[in-house]
Design an enzyme around this catalytic site. Sequence first.
Site, PDB file in Angstrom:
ATOM      1  CD  GLU A 169      -3.176  -0.958   2.113  1.00 53.27           C
ATOM      2  OE1 GLU A 169      -3.086  -0.124   3.035  1.00 53.27           O
ATOM      3  OE2 GLU A 169      -4.158  -1.693   1.949  1.00 53.27           O
ATOM      4  CD  GLU A 294      -4.370  -5.407   3.128  1.00 55.88           C
ATOM      5  OE1 GLU A 294      -5.201  -4.584   3.569  1.00 55.88           O
ATOM      6  OE2 GLU A 294      -3.152  -5.329   3.329  1.00 55.88           O
TER       7      GLU A 294
END
Lengths: 371, 371
Positions: A169, A294
């Site tokens: 991320e 995710e």
Amino acid sequence: MEGKIKGVNLGAWLVLEKWMTPRLFDRTPSDDEYYLAYDMDPEAYEEKIKTHRATFITEGDFVKIASAGFNVVRIPVPYFIFGDREPFIGCLDELDLAFNWARAYGLEVLIDLHTAPYSQNAFDNGGISGVCKWAQHPEEVEFVLNVLTRLAERYKADDALYGIEVLNEPLTPEMWDIIDPQDQYEPRDKELAEGSAPVSFAFLYDFYQEAYDRLREILPPDKAIVFHDGFDLLKWEGFFKEREFDNVMLDTHHYLMFGNDPDKENLEYYQAHLNQTGEQIEKVSKYVPVVTGEWCLYNQQIVKNQKNMTDDEVTAFYNALWQASVDAWNKGDGYFYWTYKLLIDTVNEPDNRGKDAWDVSRAIARGWAQV
Amino acid sequence: MEGKIKGVNLGAWLVLEKWMTPRLFDRTPSDDEYYLAYDMDPEAYEEKIKTHRATFITEGDFVKIASAGFNVVRIPVPYFIFGDREPFIGCLDELDLAFNWARAYGLEVLIDLHTAPYSQNAFDNGGISGVCKWAQHPEEVEFVLNVLTRLAERYKADDALYGIEVLNEPLTPEMWDIIDPQDQYEPRDKELAEGSAPVSFAFLYDFYQEAYDRLREILPPDKAIVFHDGFDLLKWEGFFKEREFDNVMLDTHHYLMFGNDPDKENLEYYQAHLNQTGEQIEKVSKYVPVVTGEWCLYNQQIVKNQKNMTDDEVTAFYNALWQASVDAWNKGDGYFYWTYKLLIDTVNEPDNRGKDAWDVSRAIARGWAQV
């Protein structure tokens, strides 16, 4: 491994997030794992961290993960995994244990470098809330590359290694503006946070290329090298079409947290959204394999309405959401649920109601999820 | 609660045993929870204990226990639960959480006072290895009675309270000679251990009567008062026939650890033994309800032969053993498995192979057990 990835993240084990294990932050003023290390007496800190690691994920969890039907675990690790960044405590021993457990129970491991010094996203899960300056520190970029190659060297011959994700991320410019991370994750040290900025795509392309070049040298061809999409799945066509990569994968994260108009949100709304995401994944998969690294069942609709729903209605809602989600992720190469387990208490802290859907071990036990 | 007890112990949560959570004893010379408290820096000790308690058993475990089909949890608690015996740390907060979780997921709680000052059995799980002098200290006997009445006062009105077991495994004379606890659990402080002796039945009868009298005053009629049999199920006929008790229960523990002639041990041997135990339970049940408060699938036969057995053979063996066991326990009022979860690692420490059968959460995941 054959077929789609049916994976789960071992979140909150080697990388801490306060909201996932709030009681670990009791008796401290800390909001993230960075300050936890600085706020505590070193010996007490060591006991906390080592006890948590020894108790939270164990062999038994690998037994249960395998028996639930998962085939890969994604393990977030911190940049200080090798124990060379005091006051933080390395966790190579724990990762070694995990590899042995994985091998014993037929699971594979995707190592996910989840944090970087000075952070790549300013999130609490980037290690230090409100700071995002890693990409501005060439020596820390090099440090991260070095961590990656050391991990590759250590596990390259391990049958249980699925691959390495080079960085979780990194927050890119458009998403920076939408998320406004320094508002959500207030920096404790304003001076340190000054100069924080998103990670540009130009930087990310170069970093990923460099990481790929170094890792591909070390890793056997069957071990994947995984890049996170920086929260923009559609920004990678040129990157992958113009370059040559062997066995790479693009990781994209999708949560059902909109919150802009909760009244509009319902099952059909989520299903339509997931369907649309699935179409994007299918499109991108034409030039790079895509995995949804995710996601989870947590959503505002259940939070809002759970108290007026029967258990069966909640289960039916989650079942439909699970199916729509997995259908979308399987337009690509599969998924990793976030997360296997979290310590949130919905009974004693009713404000947490609904957050148990982040915990797939509970979702499976309650019949909300069927891997 | 209707029907038989299908219970599980939450061992190694509020009362520690080194063999169950060995990594909690890393970095210390301690062999039991008594010395752990004395060997460590107080702040570091607090972090270890509180982190373990917050991580090892959580709401999610109650979700899984209920969904597996259990209906009661037996929770071992230490004599220092109220936090009035330094340097030990109380755990009333944790027990409160457990009651709330139990109520939320339709479980009941049997509180089991598992330790006493100076110990009632000299076992590691009695709190201090190799010492057994509690019954010789009238002020500590009174202290224990006081802990019991305080627990009764606190939870008497709680729907989730099944009952209170007044003391776990007091070691009576014949079993003292067989087990030889000071040989198995060597005392660290020889002077302190001197004078250790078994708990006589005469003492135990009086103590149970006194505990009963005080608790029955406090507890509503539907809450059980449970007595451990002191490892001799057949010594209680006179006690129960000559006295008047309301809603009491005799707790008996049965493990398949013979070890005297491992070559003789096989499935049929175990089944015959369990069948015989079941007959005894049936007989005793005529004058007092009997529950098997501890048992497990662990056995020497599997330890010895597992490496030559297929997974299916192991599963079939455990399934047959499970059935024979539960059939025996159901000649009485049911059972509590020992234990829900333990942190033993059979992969990285192959000497532990077979010990995962003590862990019913793994046994269920592997198909060895079906509640």
